[in-house]
Design a protein around this motif. Sequence first.
Motif, PDB file in Angstrom:
ATOM      1  N   PRO A 187      12.357  79.340  13.800  1.00  0.00           N
ATOM      2  CA  PRO A 187      12.160  78.030  14.613  1.00  0.00           C
ATOM      3  C   PRO A 187      12.765  77.037  14.116  1.00  0.00           C
ATOM      4  O   PRO A 187      13.288  75.800  14.849  1.00  0.00           O
ATOM      5  CB  PRO A 187      10.970  78.082  15.014  1.00  0.00           C
ATOM      6  CG  PRO A 187      10.388  78.830  14.225  1.00  0.00           C
ATOM      7  CD  PRO A 187      11.078  79.932  13.661  1.00  0.00           C
ATOM      8  N   ARG A 188      12.701  76.813  12.753  1.00  0.00           N
ATOM      9  CA  ARG A 188      13.010  75.343  11.869  1.00  0.00           C
ATOM     10  C   ARG A 188      14.704  75.580  12.252  1.00  0.00           C
ATOM     11  O   ARG A 188      15.312  74.446  12.438  1.00  0.00           O
ATOM     12  CB  ARG A 188      12.696  75.594  10.544  1.00  0.00           C
ATOM     13  CG  ARG A 188      13.266  74.393   9.692  1.00  0.00           C
ATOM     14  CD  ARG A 188      12.546  74.320   8.414  1.00  0.00           C
ATOM     15  NE  ARG A 188      12.685  75.553   7.601  1.00  0.00           N
ATOM     16  CZ  ARG A 188      13.811  75.854   7.003  1.00  0.00           C
ATOM     17  NH1 ARG A 188      14.669  75.286   6.922  1.00  0.00           N
ATOM     18  NH2 ARG A 188      13.657  77.247   6.393  1.00  0.00           N
ATOM     19  N   ILE A 189      15.269  76.759  11.968  1.00  0.00           N
ATOM     20  CA  ILE A 189      16.780  76.718  12.026  1.00  0.00           C
ATOM     21  C   ILE A 189      17.310  76.309  13.454  1.00  0.00           C
ATOM     22  O   ILE A 189      18.303  75.585  13.696  1.00  0.00           O
ATOM     23  CB  ILE A 189      17.460  77.961  11.781  1.00  0.00           C
ATOM     24  CG1 ILE A 189      17.078  78.394  10.145  1.00  0.00           C
ATOM     25  CG2 ILE A 189      19.015  77.971  12.030  1.00  0.00           C
ATOM     26  CD1 ILE A 189      17.452  79.814   9.725  1.00  0.00           C
ATOM     27  N   ALA A 190      16.635  76.701  14.512  1.00  0.00           N
ATOM     28  CA  ALA A 190      16.978  76.781  15.806  1.00  0.00           C
ATOM     29  C   ALA A 190      16.898  75.137  16.349  1.00  0.00           C
ATOM     30  O   ALA A 190      17.409  74.802  17.126  1.00  0.00           O
ATOM     31  CB  ALA A 190      16.095  77.644  16.578  1.00  0.00           C
ATOM     32  N   GLY A 191      15.683  74.493  15.952  1.00  0.00           N
ATOM     33  CA  GLY A 191      15.288  73.238  16.331  1.00  0.00           C
ATOM     34  C   GLY A 191      15.328  72.980  17.895  1.00  0.00           C
ATOM     35  O   GLY A 191      14.388  74.082  18.491  1.00  0.00           O
ATOM     36  N   ARG A 192      15.990  72.528  18.734  1.00  0.00           N
ATOM     37  CA  ARG A 192      16.092  72.281  19.961  1.00  0.00           C
ATOM     38  C   ARG A 192      16.831  73.317  20.676  1.00  0.00           C
ATOM     39  O   ARG A 192      16.935  73.384  21.939  1.00  0.00           O
ATOM     40  CB  ARG A 192      16.307  71.101  20.566  1.00  0.00           C
ATOM     41  CG  ARG A 192      15.384  69.858  20.003  1.00  0.00           C
ATOM     42  CD  ARG A 192      15.590  68.449  20.505  1.00  0.00           C
ATOM     43  NE  ARG A 192      15.195  68.470  21.921  1.00  0.00           N
ATOM     44  CZ  ARG A 192      13.942  68.308  22.546  1.00  0.00           C
ATOM     45  NH1 ARG A 192      12.888  68.434  21.747  1.00  0.00           N
ATOM     46  NH2 ARG A 192      13.813  68.287  23.803  1.00  0.00           N
ATOM     47  N   ALA A 193      17.566  74.166  19.861  1.00  0.00           N
ATOM     48  CA  ALA A 193      18.605  75.134  20.466  1.00  0.00           C
ATOM     49  C   ALA A 193      17.787  76.385  21.151  1.00  0.00           C
ATOM     50  O   ALA A 193      16.703  76.523  21.128  1.00  0.00           O
ATOM     51  CB  ALA A 193      19.411  75.765  19.393  1.00  0.00           C
ATOM     52  N   ALA A 194      18.539  77.000  22.188  1.00  0.00           N
ATOM     53  CA  ALA A 194      18.047  78.181  22.895  1.00  0.00           C
ATOM     54  C   ALA A 194      18.028  79.199  21.766  1.00  0.00           C
ATOM     55  O   ALA A 194      18.858  79.127  20.853  1.00  0.00           O
ATOM     56  CB  ALA A 194      18.847  78.555  24.039  1.00  0.00           C
ATOM     57  N   ILE A 195      17.179  80.216  21.828  1.00  0.00           N
ATOM     58  CA  ILE A 195      16.994  81.482  20.962  1.00  0.00           C
ATOM     59  C   ILE A 195      17.213  82.677  21.683  1.00  0.00           C
ATOM     60  O   ILE A 195      16.377  82.597  22.432  1.00  0.00           O
ATOM     61  CB  ILE A 195      15.686  81.389  20.253  1.00  0.00           C
ATOM     62  CG1 ILE A 195      15.653  80.003  19.279  1.00  0.00           C
ATOM     63  CG2 ILE A 195      15.636  82.660  19.182  1.00  0.00           C
ATOM     64  CD1 ILE A 195      14.330  79.923  18.491  1.00  0.00           C
ATOM     65  N   LEU A 196      18.002  83.369  21.224  1.00  0.00           N
ATOM     66  CA  LEU A 196      18.135  84.948  21.927  1.00  0.00           C
ATOM     67  C   LEU A 196      17.443  85.668  20.778  1.00  0.00           C
ATOM     68  O   LEU A 196      17.673  86.076  19.813  1.00  0.00           O
ATOM     69  CB  LEU A 196      19.433  85.178  22.120  1.00  0.00           C
ATOM     70  CG  LEU A 196      19.802  86.740  22.605  1.00  0.00           C
ATOM     71  CD1 LEU A 196      19.097  86.776  23.866  1.00  0.00           C
ATOM     72  CD2 LEU A 196      21.429  87.042  22.758  1.00  0.00           C
ATOM     73  N   ASN A 197      16.424  86.559  21.603  1.00  0.00           N
ATOM     74  CA  ASN A 197      15.508  87.563  20.712  1.00  0.00           C
ATOM     75  C   ASN A 197      15.841  89.028  21.399  1.00  0.00           C
ATOM     76  O   ASN A 197      15.547  88.863  22.436  1.00  0.00           O
ATOM     77  CB  ASN A 197      14.028  87.023  20.827  1.00  0.00           C
ATOM     78  CG  ASN A 197      13.952  85.844  20.315  1.00  0.00           C
ATOM     79  OD1 ASN A 197      13.966  85.680  18.977  1.00  0.00           O
ATOM     80  ND2 ASN A 197      13.508  84.818  21.105  1.00  0.00           N
ATOM     81  N   LEU A 198      16.410  89.927  20.675  1.00  0.00           N
ATOM     82  CA  LEU A 198      16.691  91.009  21.310  1.00  0.00           C
ATOM     83  C   LEU A 198      15.742  92.374  20.899  1.00  0.00           C
ATOM     84  O   LEU A 198      16.218  93.437  21.303  1.00  0.00           O
ATOM     85  CB  LEU A 198      18.093  91.454  20.937  1.00  0.00           C
ATOM     86  CG  LEU A 198      19.190  90.377  21.615  1.00  0.00           C
ATOM     87  CD1 LEU A 198      20.589  90.568  20.651  1.00  0.00           C
ATOM     88  CD2 LEU A 198      19.407  90.413  22.988  1.00  0.00           C
ATOM     89  N   CYS A 199      14.766  92.121  20.192  1.00  0.00           N
ATOM     90  CA  CYS A 199      13.871  93.333  19.499  1.00  0.00           C
ATOM     91  C   CYS A 199      12.568  92.972  19.831  1.00  0.00           C
ATOM     92  O   CYS A 199      11.755  93.240  18.787  1.00  0.00           O
ATOM     93  CB  CYS A 199      14.326  93.525  18.054  1.00  0.00           C
ATOM     94  SG  CYS A 199      16.130  93.649  17.693  1.00  0.00           S
ATOM     95  N   ASN A 200      12.097  92.603  21.008  1.00  0.00           N
ATOM     96  CA  ASN A 200      10.589  92.716  21.303  1.00  0.00           C
ATOM     97  C   ASN A 200      10.057  91.354  20.780  1.00  0.00           C
ATOM     98  O   ASN A 200       9.224  90.669  21.634  1.00  0.00           O
ATOM     99  CB  ASN A 200       9.832  93.859  21.040  1.00  0.00           C
ATOM    100  CG  ASN A 200      10.349  95.348  21.577  1.00  0.00           C
ATOM    101  OD1 ASN A 200      10.733  95.194  22.744  1.00  0.00           O
ATOM    102  ND2 ASN A 200      10.553  96.232  20.708  1.00  0.00           N
ATOM    103  N   MET A 201      10.199  90.780  19.489  1.00  0.00           N
ATOM    104  CA  MET A 201       9.553  89.768  19.049  1.00  0.00           C
ATOM    105  C   MET A 201      10.335  88.571  19.052  1.00  0.00           C
ATOM    106  O   MET A 201      11.503  88.595  19.216  1.00  0.00           O
ATOM    107  CB  MET A 201       9.120  89.988  17.455  1.00  0.00           C
ATOM    108  CG  MET A 201       8.172  91.094  17.583  1.00  0.00           C
ATOM    109  SD  MET A 201       6.577  90.485  17.991  1.00  0.00           S
ATOM    110  CE  MET A 201       5.515  91.978  18.059  1.00  0.00           C
TER     111      MET A 201
END
Length: 358
Positions: free
Chosen positions: A79-93
């Motif tokens: 989440p620190r890398i992402a900041g305000r960007a959208a995050i795509l999580n593909l493996c349940n977590m």
Amino acid sequence: MRVVINGRFLDKATTGVERYAREIVRAIDGLVAANDPQVRGMDFVVARPPSGAAAFTSAIAEVRAGPSRGVVWEQTTLPRIAGRAAILNLCNMAPLLGRAQVTCVHDAHPWLMPENFSAAFRRWYDVMIPLVLRRSARWTTVSEFSAQKLQDLNIARRPPDAITYNAADNFATIAPESLDGLPDAVRGPFVLCLGSQSANKNIGLIAGLADELRAHGIAVVVAGGGISSIFGARHGYGSGVIDLGRVSDGQLKALYAQALAFVFPSFFEGFGVPAVEAMQMACPAIVSNTSALPEVVGDAAILADPTDARQWLEAILRIRDEPGLREELVRKGHERAARYSWERSARTMVALLKDAAA
């Protein structure tokens, strides 16, 4: 629009969930490389823990940051890398502190069949998956069956925003490898089983038919390994079964092509990729009449009760002996497998990311 792909899966052993993630990311990478209109204006980056492994993507940049790894990395560094960007999580977590997230939760297997998982794994999923789903702006799963079960169990409080099916079209790019060095049984009539890593795969049912099948001139061949920390220890199937252990994708492709039939007596599948792989490889499939498998194969495979060994024996002998049946299953299997596409599911993910960011 910036999108950070949760790349923790890239440094984990490849089970079905990780393979799904790899193929979705590979398809998105292809869209970026082609400057596809759907991804124009989107700045993708793969974030992953520190690793000496080669970059997975070619058109999408990677960011490697630490020092933590595993769950700690996912919950703090990502989440620190992402900041305000959208995050795509593909493996349940997914990180609980992430913003504008899209998450794929594959199935309800740990709740429907808890005996197939370690106690620590179950406790972690009990706590995290409902939270992850609530914290995700959009969520998806791999079949209508999985969607319904996750809601019935109150793990998901709302329906998924899309179904992003698995596929097997990546098999077309894999060159079959020689089966030289493997037991002679793979050059004669045999039925192929996969997924011996879990008691859920129910390979013991087919192993119990090995002597009877041998009397009909048919061998039982099992391929596949497992992760003991999740599924428990691996067990043998007796001297009547040819247990190959892990095989390469090229060898697996050759085994599908050579087999009389692919048999998949699993008690539970959130999707069931091996059935689609077999159908794509012109290998008639016999699969359980449970969970997501009827949804996935339609009328392109023979369905059988995973608790009734006689049904499986009869189905195997039908494929060998019934005129025209094998050819019909091969034709229908090709048509059914063509319905599933990694690119199609990747495009759905891209659309969900845009929705989540908006």
